[in-house]
Write a protein that holds these residues in place. Structure first.
Motif, PDB file in Angstrom:
ATOM      1  N   GLY A   1     -46.997 -29.969 -13.800  1.00  0.00           N
ATOM      2  CA  GLY A   1     -46.253 -29.016 -14.611  1.00  0.00           C
ATOM      3  C   GLY A   1     -44.839 -28.800 -14.120  1.00  0.00           C
ATOM      4  N   THR A   2     -44.589 -29.013 -12.808  1.00  0.00           N
ATOM      5  CA  THR A   2     -43.234 -28.813 -12.279  1.00  0.00           C
ATOM      6  C   THR A   2     -42.281 -29.931 -12.672  1.00  0.00           C
ATOM      7  OG1 THR A   2     -43.747 -29.929 -10.181  1.00  0.00           O
ATOM      8  CG2 THR A   2     -44.143 -27.544 -10.292  1.00  0.00           C
ATOM      9  N   LEU A   3     -42.809 -31.038 -13.147  1.00  0.00           N
ATOM     10  CA  LEU A   3     -41.926 -32.129 -13.590  1.00  0.00           C
ATOM     11  C   LEU A   3     -41.041 -31.681 -14.750  1.00  0.00           C
ATOM     12  CD1 LEU A   3     -44.398 -35.164 -13.557  1.00  0.00           C
ATOM     13  CD2 LEU A   3     -42.484 -34.792 -12.010  1.00  0.00           C
TER      14      LEU A   3
ATOM     15  N   THR B   1     -45.183 -31.737 -27.098  1.00  0.00           N
ATOM     16  CA  THR B   1     -46.282 -30.782 -26.955  1.00  0.00           C
ATOM     17  C   THR B   1     -47.344 -31.006 -28.023  1.00  0.00           C
ATOM     18  OG1 THR B   1     -44.877 -29.104 -25.941  1.00  0.00           O
ATOM     19  CG2 THR B   1     -46.875 -28.332 -27.000  1.00  0.00           C
ATOM     20  N   LEU B   2     -46.901 -31.299 -29.244  1.00  0.00           N
ATOM     21  CA  LEU B   2     -47.846 -31.575 -30.324  1.00  0.00           C
ATOM     22  C   LEU B   2     -48.699 -32.801 -30.002  1.00  0.00           C
ATOM     23  CD1 LEU B   2     -48.856 -30.822 -33.148  1.00  0.00           C
ATOM     24  CD2 LEU B   2     -47.053 -32.277 -34.094  1.00  0.00           C
TER      25      LEU B   2
ATOM     26  N   MET C   1     -52.094 -25.242 -27.597  1.00  0.00           N
ATOM     27  CA  MET C   1     -50.978 -26.163 -27.400  1.00  0.00           C
ATOM     28  C   MET C   1     -50.385 -26.606 -28.740  1.00  0.00           C
ATOM     29  SD  MET C   1     -50.811 -29.547 -24.934  1.00  0.00           S
ATOM     30  CE  MET C   1     -51.285 -28.544 -23.529  1.00  0.00           C
ATOM     31  N   ILE C   2     -51.229 -26.848 -29.704  1.00  0.00           N
ATOM     32  CA  ILE C   2     -50.741 -27.283 -31.025  1.00  0.00           C
ATOM     33  C   ILE C   2     -49.948 -26.167 -31.707  1.00  0.00           C
ATOM     34  CG2 ILE C   2     -51.466 -27.930 -33.356  1.00  0.00           C
ATOM     35  CD1 ILE C   2     -53.801 -29.477 -32.029  1.00  0.00           C
TER      36      ILE C   2
ATOM     37  N   VAL D   1     -47.635 -31.988 -18.743  1.00  0.00           N
ATOM     38  CA  VAL D   1     -46.249 -32.453 -18.637  1.00  0.00           C
ATOM     39  C   VAL D   1     -45.569 -32.400 -20.002  1.00  0.00           C
ATOM     40  CG1 VAL D   1     -44.764 -34.436 -18.147  1.00  0.00           C
ATOM     41  CG2 VAL D   1     -46.680 -33.916 -16.638  1.00  0.00           C
ATOM     42  N   LEU D   2     -46.244 -32.893 -21.027  1.00  0.00           N
ATOM     43  CA  LEU D   2     -45.671 -32.900 -22.368  1.00  0.00           C
ATOM     44  C   LEU D   2     -45.420 -31.476 -22.864  1.00  0.00           C
ATOM     45  CD1 LEU D   2     -47.905 -35.680 -23.971  1.00  0.00           C
ATOM     46  CD2 LEU D   2     -45.502 -35.890 -23.316  1.00  0.00           C
ATOM     47  N   ASP D   3     -46.337 -30.576 -22.546  1.00  0.00           N
ATOM     48  CA  ASP D   3     -46.196 -29.186 -22.983  1.00  0.00           C
ATOM     49  C   ASP D   3     -45.038 -28.498 -22.257  1.00  0.00           C
ATOM     50  OD1 ASP D   3     -46.725 -26.667 -24.073  1.00  0.00           O
ATOM     51  OD2 ASP D   3     -48.098 -26.162 -22.443  1.00  0.00           O
ATOM     52  N   ARG D   4     -44.981 -28.627 -20.950  1.00  0.00           N
ATOM     53  CA  ARG D   4     -43.972 -27.917 -20.172  1.00  0.00           C
ATOM     54  C   ARG D   4     -42.572 -28.480 -20.388  1.00  0.00           C
ATOM     55  NH1 ARG D   4     -46.102 -24.490 -16.309  1.00  0.00           N
ATOM     56  NH2 ARG D   4     -48.121 -23.787 -17.098  1.00  0.00           N
TER      57      ARG D   4
END
Length: 416
Positions: free
Chosen positions: A156-158, A187-188, A95-96, A33-36
C-alpha cells in the motif's frame, strides 16, 4: 563469506515477501496497490482541481473531512455486516464503489456533487477496511499473520511514490479529469479482480449461522481493559496522524525554508522507506514480540516528532521520518495482529470496524485541532503537541499490556 551472510540476512528479513506466492495474498496486495494509487492522487491534485471549480477554503476543508467522517460512520456497521454475510462482497464492492466515485470526480463541476462523491468514497473505504484486515487474519496462522499484514501494508505504501507523480504528469500534459479516470480505473480493475477471483472463506458460512448481534450487553461483555485501550489508541493515533499531515509542510517552510521540491523529496523518501522496511518488520514481529514491537514503534514516532519540531536543520526531517518508517514497520503489523487475535470469533469484523471508526474520528478531528493550535500559537507548537498525543498513546497501550490482557486471546492464539 560476507556475501553469503548478506544473502542469508536478506532472505531472513524479507522472508515475508515469500507469502506473495500465495495467490490470494498476491491478489489482495495487487488490488491494494491499484486502489491506493488512485487514492494518493487526491491529496496533491484534488485541492487544485476544486479551487479551479470555485470551492472556497471552507468547502475545501469540508471536502477532506467528509471522507473520514463517512468512513467513521460506515466502518463498524460494515464490519458487523461482513461478519454476518461474508467479507468478500464488502471488500470487492467497497473498492468498486470507491473507484466509481473517483472516476466521476473527473467529470463533475458542481461543488455539492463533489462533496457527495467524497462522502461516498468514505463509505466505500468503511466497507472494505475492516473486512480486509479480518480476511487477511482469517487466511493466515499465528506464525504468518504479522508477515501477511506487513506485506499488505508495504504494498500500500507504493502508492505515495507512484500515484502522485503519475497523476501529476498526466494532469500536466492533458486535462485535469484524465488522472481521476485513469487511476480510478486502476481501482476499478482491482475491485473487479477481487469480485472475480477472491475466494470465500469457509468459516464465513459458520459466522452467518452465528448471526452476531449488537446489544448493550454484548458491548459491555467486549469492553475489557485491552479492548478499551486499543479503541482509545486507535483514536489517539488517528488524531496524531490527522493533525500532522496538514502542518508539516508549512512548519518546514517556516523553519528551514522548505519548498515544493524539498517536500516532494521528503515524502518520496518516507514512502520508499516504508516500502523497504515494512516487510522486515513483519518478519521480525514474532521473534521481537508483538507488544514490544507496538511500544517501540510508537515511542520512536514520539521521539521523531519532538526532534523534527525542535531541531531546525534541513537534513533532519527526512532522516527522522525514515527512522519513523522503521517504527511503523515494528508497530503496524504487530498492532494489526493483536487487534485481530484478541477479537472474538464471529465478531472480529465488528470489533475491527470499531477500531477503524475511532481511527477515522481521530483523523477528522486532528486537522481541526492542529489548525486551531497553529492559528492561536504557531505551527511549531501545533506540531509538538502531536508528540503529546503519541506519548499518551504509548502510555495507554503500555498500561493495558502490563495488565497482561494480550497473553489471553479470544482466538486461543497468544499475542506474544
Amino acid at each position: 563469506m560476507i556475501e553469503k551472510n548478506v544473502k542469508r540476512n536478506l532472505s531472513t528479513y524479507y522472508s515475508s515477501l515469500s507469502l506473495l506466492e500465495d495467490r490470494t495474498v498476491l491478489l489482495l496486495c495487487v488490488s491494494n496497490v491499484l486502489d491506493r494509487m488512485s487514492e494518493s492522487i487526491l491529496v496533491p491534485l484534488l485541492p487544485i482541481y476544486a479551487v479551479r471549480l470555485g470551492l472556497n477554503p471552507l468547502l475545501l476543508g469540508v471536502m477532506f473531512a467528509l471522507l473520514t467522517a463517512t468512513r467513521a460512520v460506515a466502518s463498524a456497521p460494515c464490519g458487523y455486516l461482513a461478519d454476518r454475510y461474508g467479507k468478500r462482497p464488502f471488500i470487492a464492492c467497497g473498492m468498486i464503489i470507491g473507484a466509481l466515485s473517483i472516476i466521476t470526480l473527473g467529470f463533475v463541476t458542481d461543488p455539492v456533487l463533489i462533496l457527495a462523491l467524497r462522502a461516498l468514497d468514505g463509505v466505500a473505504a468503511g466497507m472494505r477496511n475492516a473486512p480486509t484486515t479480518t480476511y487477511l487474519g482469517d487466511i493466515s496462522d499465528d506464525e504468518t499473520r504479522p508477515q501477511v499484514l506487513s506485506v499488505y501494508q508495504s504494498t500500500g505504501t507504493l502508492d505515495a511514490t507512484i500515484g502522485p507523480a503519475f497523476g501529476g504528469i498526466i494532469a500536466a500534459v492533458g486535462s485535469f479529469s484524465v488522472p481521476f479516470v485513469l487511476l480510478g480505473g486502476c481501482t476499478l480493475l482491482g475491485g473487479s479482480l477481487l469480485a472475480a477471483f477472491l475466494p470465500s472463506i469457509e468459516s464465513e458460512s459458520e459466522n452467518r449461522r452465528l448471526r452476531p448481534k449488537i446489544s448493550l450487553g454484548a458491548v459491555r461483555g467486549q469492553s475489557s481493559p485491552l479492548f478499551i485501550a486499543l479503541t482509545l489508541s486507535a483514536l489517539l493515533s488517528g488524531l496524531g496522524l490527522g493533525a500532522t499531515s496538514p502542518i508539516i509542510a508549512p512548519l518546514l517552510q517556516e523553519t528551514i525554508g522548505a519548498g515544493s521540491a524539498y517536500m516532494g523529496m521528503f515524502w518520496s523518501l518516507f514512502s520508499i522507506s516504508l516500502t523497504v522496511v515494512m516487510p522486515v518488520g513483519g518478519s521480525l514481529v514474532n521473534s521481537f514480540g508483538k507488544r514490544r514491537g507496538v511500544l517501540v514503534g510508537k515511542t520512536i514516532w514520539t521521539a521523531v516528532i519532538v526532534v523534527v519540531g525542535s531541531v531546525h536543520i534541513w537534513f533532519v526531517p527526512p532522516l527522522l521520518y525514515m527512522l519513523g518508517a522503521v517504527g511503523s514497520a515494528f508497530s503496524g503489523p504487530a498492532l494489526g495482529t493483536i487487534r485481530y487475535e484478541t477479537a472474538p470469533d464471529g465478531n472480529d469484523g465488528t470489533v475491527l470496524g470499531v477500531y477503524s471508526t475511532f481511527s477515522s474520528v481521530g483523523h477528522a478531528i486532528g486537522p481541526l485541532a492542529s489548525g486551531a493550535i497553529a492559528s492561536a500559537m504557531s505551527y511549531q507548537a501545533a506540531y509538538l503537541s502531536v508528540a503529546v498525543v503519541w506519548g499518551l498513546d504509548v502510555l495507554v497501550l503500555a498500561s493495558a499490556f502490563v495488565v497482561g490482557e494480550t497473553t489471553t486471546s479470544v482466538k486461543n492464539s497468544p499475542a506474544e
